[in-house]
Enzyme design. Sequence first.
Site, PDB file in Angstrom:
ATOM      1  CD  GLU B  13      -3.168  -0.316  -0.029  1.00 43.32           C
ATOM      2  OE1 GLU B  13      -3.305   0.657  -0.419  1.00 43.32           O
ATOM      3  OE2 GLU B  13      -3.787  -1.366  -0.514  1.00 43.32           O
ATOM      4  CB  CYS B  60      -6.779   3.255   3.034  1.00 36.26           C
ATOM      5  SG  CYS B  60      -5.495   2.229   3.579  1.00 36.26           S
ATOM      6  CB  CYS B  63      -7.303   2.422   7.151  1.00 35.70           C
ATOM      7  SG  CYS B  63      -5.575   2.271   7.463  1.00 35.70           S
ATOM      8  CG  HIS B  67     -10.754   6.165   6.099  1.00 34.20           C
ATOM      9  ND1 HIS B  67     -10.134   7.435   6.380  1.00 34.20           N
ATOM     10  CD2 HIS B  67      -9.255   5.785   5.629  1.00 34.20           C
ATOM     11  CE1 HIS B  67      -8.737   7.674   6.047  1.00 34.20           C
ATOM     12  NE2 HIS B  67      -8.307   6.570   5.812  1.00 34.20           N
ATOM     13  NE  ARG B 483      -1.111   1.915   8.710  1.00 31.94           N
ATOM     14  CZ  ARG B 483      -1.914   0.890   8.552  1.00 31.94           C
ATOM     15  NH1 ARG B 483      -3.166   1.198   8.813  1.00 31.94           N
ATOM     16  NH2 ARG B 483      -1.648  -0.271   8.301  1.00 31.94           N
ATOM     17  CB  SER B 506       0.390   8.072   6.919  1.00 33.52           C
ATOM     18  OG  SER B 506       0.560   6.802   7.321  1.00 33.52           O
ATOM     19  CB  CYS B 550      -1.055   2.779   5.633  1.00 33.74           C
ATOM     20  SG  CYS B 550      -2.380   2.431   4.629  1.00 33.74           S
ATOM     21  CB  CYS B 553      -5.657   6.667   3.589  1.00 36.73           C
ATOM     22  SG  CYS B 553      -4.261   6.456   4.962  1.00 36.73           S
TER      23      CYS B 553
END
Lengths: 166, 571
Positions: B13, B60, B63, B67, B483, B506, B550, B553
């Site tokens: 990803e 993503c 995830c 979301h 994460r 991220s 990740c 996203c």
Amino acid sequence: MNEKKISEILILGIGNVLMGDEGVGAFVAQLLSDETFPENVRCLDGGTAGFILLGEFQSADTVIMIDATVDGQTPGTWKRIEPRYSSDYPQTLTAHDIGLKDLLDAAQILGKMPKVILYAISIAPLGKVEWGLSPQIEAVVPEICEQIKKEVQRNIENVSVIKTDN
Amino acid sequence: MARLVVDPITRIEGHLRIEAVVENGVIKDAYSSGTMVRGFELILKGRDPRDAWAFTERACGVCTTVHALASVRTVEDALNIKVPKNAELIRNLMFCTQLVQDHVVHFYHLHALDWVDVVSALKANPNDTSRIAKSISNWPKSSPKYFRDVQNRLKAFVESGQLGIFANGYWGHPAYQLPPEVNLLAVTHYLEMLEWQKELVKIHAIFGGKNPHPNYLVGGVPLSINLNEVNALNSERLNFVKKLIDDAIQIVEQVYIPDLIAVAGFYKDWAKWGGGLRNYLSYGDLPTRGYSQVDSFKFPRGVVLDRNLNEVHEVNVRDAEEIKEYISHSWYSYSGGDDVGLHPWEGETEFNFTGPKPPFKQLNVDGKYSWLKTPRWKGKAMEVGPLSRMLVAYASGNKEVQEVVNDTLKQLDVPVGVLFSTLGRTAARGLETKLVVHWMKGFYNDLIANIKNGDTKTFNDEKWDPDTWPKEAQGVGMTEAPRGALAHWIRIKDKKIENYQLVVPSTWNASPRDANNQRSAYEAALIGTPVANVDQPVEILRTIHSFDPCIACAVHLYDPQGKYVRRVQVL
């Protein structure tokens, strides 16, 4: 009467519907979800997932996968391939291939890899954030859906014996 | 002085590029760049707020559910909707499922290969592996024959030339320090966990109708509870969920945690490196008395500053002075100038790419160099993720967290300071998983008790009809993705989305420097890390992977080469 297990078929559309044509596989899967198929045929919009699809993927005997590819061909052209290893897949199966390749490799090392038939649809290289398909790709969707339905039919017929009297 | 470029850096990803300046075998400086454009926000403008979750869920591939959760909470916040107790519990169960699956997959399938030498496992004596396995765990699959069979399978796989999933490791690198027998143990569990995670995620399909994109609903959860109804959430399905949770507890306690401790014991050096920032942010999650009761959260909300575990600072994400996104080094432009920070409610998404055309050797790091914006809390850079959650909980005086952290430190015979490191981050992920599987059981029991008391309500429809909405509203929805801290901000006008902004974990961790040249978490964490061989910078991967990057996203999506081979470039 003997009953043989019917071959499980998974129609798996891959792609991100938020990325325009990149999501064509997912759109096709959504369209085909409204069709009536025999019980042993499932249809799944896999999005851009990787490992999380492993269960669905391995529970099928045959996976008919639909995905976009950026391979320099005219957008809207498509090809049918039967890849064995992740390295046999077109290199430019757009960016989500990262998750997809892990999925394929994971199935490989776990020792249960369904037969995969990949319909790779060529798209233009400029990925852009947008909802919906370009007219060029939209135009080819009905044809792809027809091909997938025929593919399903062929695979059902190929299962030599479904019910036998002996 | 060498300039090292690792691109892409993730196994799964997303697209992340790290440029590191290495001097005398040590990283002196580092730059983190999200190399793919972002802008899902633009798609949401003008849509029905009740549909936003279905779009953000697509941001993503990993995830998806978090979301969706952040999105429904955002709308519920804007419209002041309270969800029923059952919905809270089911959302918590889905949250926990995703967290446990993600952490186990991260440890075994994304991060382990930075520590475990797969090829070395071929040399192991399966009898010794069995002995080690039995000494650290009661997990039943531990006979010499079992490990020998896996080893033979692995041999056949390697000899076939299709190394596939193991193709990208730096096998034989001197930084790999596990004996062959422990490598075999880890690789065996790599395969076992791959099989097991397929089962666990069925919880999402049971509660959310389908995978990988489960259904959510503003105001509750989209399923009906009827213990005797075939198509509802019935006794059979609930019993299956119970079994999956019990399996998860066993797996985490008998496989993940013992393996984590065994591997960590060989890499105590990594408690010295990779700490980076000194500030930690958690939005908290897992409400037990309604989302507005922050003190009821299993994961507390707060900020730890300067690694001071004696104090927790309050966080208010609505406050325009607390959370701001900067773009001084990001390929965007703001209407009010590129050096101001904007609170997400005022957020703008206007692309302004000034970077080099690929392929290029080096980014211009004095200017803009990433597709990620740079979020700050009160002007400070924050780390988010499992370590932040554990530290904020620890500092908040959470007894459960303090106990599990202190026990593990004692077992490894290391002081509390080791938490601020690459190893600490990886350990924190395991420790919170251990807590979460037990919390899951608690949520399950509460759900059953609630249903047995006759409460089957799953949806609050009071504000479903847009005619009940105010002309304008704004809201924020937070959650903790595996994460780290994730939030969505919405502005609703005339029943439509006027503005929607996502600040994803991220972005906090992987963003470029801000206007004051402060580094974000990845860049800070790399400084001081030794790199033994610049052609095989496994050390960079260890630290970056410890964050569970990740970027999909955060930035997406298209790579002209579309290739997944880590390109290492030494300039």
